[in-house]
Design a protein around this motif. Sequence first.
Motif, PDB file in Angstrom:
ATOM      1  N   GLY A  50       0.807  -1.216   0.000  1.00 18.85           N
ATOM      2  CA  GLY A  50       0.000   0.000   0.000  1.00 18.85           C
ATOM      3  C   GLY A  50       0.829   1.248   0.000  1.00 18.85           C
ATOM      4  N   CYS A  51       2.124   1.130  -0.119  1.00 18.60           N
ATOM      5  CA  CYS A  51       3.028   2.253  -0.291  1.00 18.60           C
ATOM      6  C   CYS A  51       3.221   2.976   1.017  1.00 18.60           C
ATOM      7  CB  CYS A  51       2.501   3.177  -1.383  1.00 18.60           C
ATOM      8  SG  CYS A  51       3.674   4.380  -1.902  1.00 18.60           S
ATOM      9  N   GLY A  52       2.697   4.109   1.202  1.00 24.38           N
ATOM     10  CA  GLY A  52       2.891   4.819   2.458  1.00 24.38           C
ATOM     11  C   GLY A  52       1.725   5.721   2.663  1.00 24.38           C
TER      12      GLY A  52
ATOM     13  N   GLY B 202       9.987   7.268  -5.436  1.00 24.22           N
ATOM     14  CA  GLY B 202       9.795   6.339  -4.334  1.00 24.22           C
ATOM     15  C   GLY B 202      10.362   4.951  -4.578  1.00 24.22           C
ATOM     16  N   HIS B 203      10.854   4.351  -3.491  1.00 20.22           N
ATOM     17  CA  HIS B 203      11.209   2.934  -3.390  1.00 20.22           C
ATOM     18  C   HIS B 203      12.591   2.602  -3.945  1.00 20.22           C
ATOM     19  CE1 HIS B 203       7.388   2.061  -1.632  1.00 20.22           C
ATOM     20  NE2 HIS B 203       6.902   2.963  -2.467  1.00 20.22           N
ATOM     21  N   SER B 204      13.060   1.416  -3.524  1.00 19.33           N
ATOM     22  CA  SER B 204      14.398   0.948  -3.844  1.00 19.33           C
ATOM     23  C   SER B 204      14.336  -0.380  -4.567  1.00 19.33           C
ATOM     24  CB  SER B 204      15.220   0.802  -2.560  1.00 19.33           C
ATOM     25  OG  SER B 204      15.595   2.066  -2.054  1.00 19.33           O
TER      26      SER B 204
ATOM     27  N   PRO C 137       3.852  -1.977  -9.771  1.00 17.27           N
ATOM     28  CA  PRO C 137       4.468  -1.142 -10.815  1.00 17.27           C
ATOM     29  C   PRO C 137       4.796   0.283 -10.367  1.00 17.27           C
ATOM     30  CG  PRO C 137       2.123  -1.272 -11.208  1.00 17.27           C
ATOM     31  CD  PRO C 137       2.394  -2.160 -10.026  1.00 17.27           C
ATOM     32  N   GLU C 138       4.536   0.583  -9.118  1.00 14.24           N
ATOM     33  CA  GLU C 138       4.754   1.960  -8.664  1.00 14.24           C
ATOM     34  C   GLU C 138       6.171   2.459  -8.964  1.00 14.24           C
ATOM     35  OE1 GLU C 138       4.720   2.458  -4.437  1.00 14.24           O
ATOM     36  OE2 GLU C 138       5.122   4.591  -4.568  1.00 14.24           O
ATOM     37  N   MET C 139       7.162   1.623  -8.653  1.00 17.77           N
ATOM     38  CA  MET C 139       8.540   2.118  -8.705  1.00 17.77           C
ATOM     39  C   MET C 139       8.916   2.563 -10.119  1.00 17.77           C
ATOM     40  SD  MET C 139      11.869   0.426  -6.932  1.00 17.77           S
ATOM     41  CE  MET C 139      12.175  -0.879  -8.107  1.00 17.77           C
TER      42      MET C 139
ATOM     43  N   VAL D  23       7.864  11.341  -4.813  1.00 14.70           N
ATOM     44  CA  VAL D  23       6.857  10.971  -5.801  1.00 14.70           C
ATOM     45  C   VAL D  23       6.519   9.489  -5.620  1.00 14.70           C
ATOM     46  CG1 VAL D  23       6.265  10.950  -8.243  1.00 14.70           C
ATOM     47  CG2 VAL D  23       7.868  12.668  -7.374  1.00 14.70           C
ATOM     48  N   HIS D  24       5.288   9.240  -5.227  1.00 13.45           N
ATOM     49  CA  HIS D  24       4.804   7.872  -5.029  1.00 13.45           C
ATOM     50  C   HIS D  24       3.454   7.716  -5.722  1.00 13.45           C
ATOM     51  CE1 HIS D  24       7.466   6.420  -1.623  1.00 13.45           C
ATOM     52  NE2 HIS D  24       7.804   7.707  -1.714  1.00 13.45           N
ATOM     53  N   ASP D  25       3.072   6.462  -5.949  1.00 16.90           N
ATOM     54  CA  ASP D  25       1.667   6.176  -6.230  1.00 16.90           C
ATOM     55  C   ASP D  25       1.290   4.902  -5.505  1.00 16.90           C
ATOM     56  OD1 ASP D  25       1.990   3.852  -7.924  1.00 16.90           O
ATOM     57  OD2 ASP D  25       2.404   5.155  -9.630  1.00 16.90           O
ATOM     58  N   ASP D  26       0.001   4.655  -5.444  1.00 15.21           N
ATOM     59  CA  ASP D  26      -0.495   3.575  -4.594  1.00 15.21           C
ATOM     60  C   ASP D  26      -1.584   2.816  -5.341  1.00 15.21           C
ATOM     61  OD1 ASP D  26      -1.597   1.944  -2.673  1.00 15.21           O
ATOM     62  OD2 ASP D  26      -1.472   3.451  -1.080  1.00 15.21           O
TER      63      ASP D  26
ATOM     64  N   ASN E 108       4.241  13.160  -2.056  1.00 14.50           N
ATOM     65  CA  ASN E 108       3.046  13.020  -2.895  1.00 14.50           C
ATOM     66  C   ASN E 108       2.633  11.567  -3.051  1.00 14.50           C
ATOM     67  OD1 ASN E 108       2.499  15.793  -4.449  1.00 14.50           O
ATOM     68  ND2 ASN E 108       4.697  15.564  -4.083  1.00 14.50           N
ATOM     69  N   GLU E 109       1.341  11.336  -2.992  1.00 16.16           N
ATOM     70  CA  GLU E 109       0.765  10.035  -3.303  1.00 16.16           C
ATOM     71  C   GLU E 109      -0.342  10.210  -4.339  1.00 16.16           C
ATOM     72  OE1 GLU E 109       1.329   6.992  -2.719  1.00 16.16           O
ATOM     73  OE2 GLU E 109       2.431   6.763  -0.836  1.00 16.16           O
ATOM     74  N   LEU E 110      -0.420   9.235  -5.231  1.00  8.85           N
ATOM     75  CA  LEU E 110      -1.454   9.225  -6.250  1.00  8.85           C
ATOM     76  C   LEU E 110      -2.175   7.882  -6.200  1.00  8.85           C
ATOM     77  CD1 LEU E 110      -1.812  10.674  -9.564  1.00  8.85           C
ATOM     78  CD2 LEU E 110      -1.309   8.248  -9.803  1.00  8.85           C
TER      79      LEU E 110
HETATM   80 ZN   LIG Z   1       5.327   4.378  -2.496  1.00 11.23          ZN
END
Ligand SMILES: [Zn+2]
Length: 345
Positions: free
Chosen positions: A32-34, A114-116, A137-139, A191-194, A290-292
């Motif tokens: 769920g990302c963050g 976002g993410h590693s 696929p967020e990363m 920059v993230h998305d969820d 940011n989250e989308l």
């Molecule tokens: Zn994220």
Amino acid sequence: MSRARSPRRPRLIVPVPLGLAPGLALGLALAGCGSVPSAGPAPVSTATALPAPTTATAPPTVAATPSGTPSGKPSVTSSASASARPSARVSTRPSSTAGSGGATSHPVIVIDPGHSGRSIRSRTVNGLLDVDYPNQPEMREVFDVSSCVAAGLRSDGYRVLLTKAHESSSVSLTERARIADRAHAALAISVHDDHSQGPTFQAVYSQLGLTVDGRHHAMWRGRGSHRTVFDQPSVARASDRAARLIARARSRAEGRPVRLAEENFAGRPPLEPGNLALVQLLTHRPWVYNELGARAGGSTTSELTVAQETAYAQGLLDGAEAAVPNGDRSPATRASLGRCLAARR
Ligand SMILES: [Zn+2]
């Protein structure tokens, strides 16, 4: 535009039994990302731009914490004591440097995709668990969006640093914060998305948080002696101003409300409890996270379309430039975002 990653390909989602492959299990648990917002949406009201960039600034310094702190390079200091609720504080002197970004005509903006590429964990200097993990696929999506926003900002005269060189780079949250600190960034944006959240979930998180009964409360992470409070009021205010401008710009570009919100990391081990993204806690620069909401219908794995990525990028670009104006906003830059993102497919 050079391509920083291999072409996208269909992805198989394979259930991973609990107890196997800690990294994978972590990735799933955090898929769920963050993005668990707490409290209600806050109105996005009129906000002023960040202070105009000034000439080179001194590095942020550490102000006295309750236990006293040596001056010098930024650090997270613990004030573990006999108090009933010990809290460390991430603190700088009330700083006139918040929002300044180096040379007048070329402010620095840091973009944090976002993410590693692999699961990583370490401890911050204050003992907080610093965890990052892959999340697809967020990363891929947010690295592409970040890269194209960076290109747009550069063509409008900004100096831009990305916290990751490649989509698959693994960079701790501590190091991401340091990148912005070392650059004296006028602004940093994560920059993230969820993909577990639908399109009605669009959020922007500042270091100031939301008001409750007209007052701001502590922004923090960690428990016990590791509990660390963000205690940089001028940075928090600059972050809030930028967050409002970015929320407004994203609302316009995405055609739907993007709200200021506050995170809630409670009950999400191994993440430390609290209400502020770790990278925002650790930095000394204004930072907007940011989250989308990216879920398409019932699928949590369908990738964003180029149009969706372009709208996200457009809002971030417009918002960042509104927050850190440098007098050069080219319509051509905006037109190029869609081409940039299409070229990365
Ligand atoms: Zn994220």
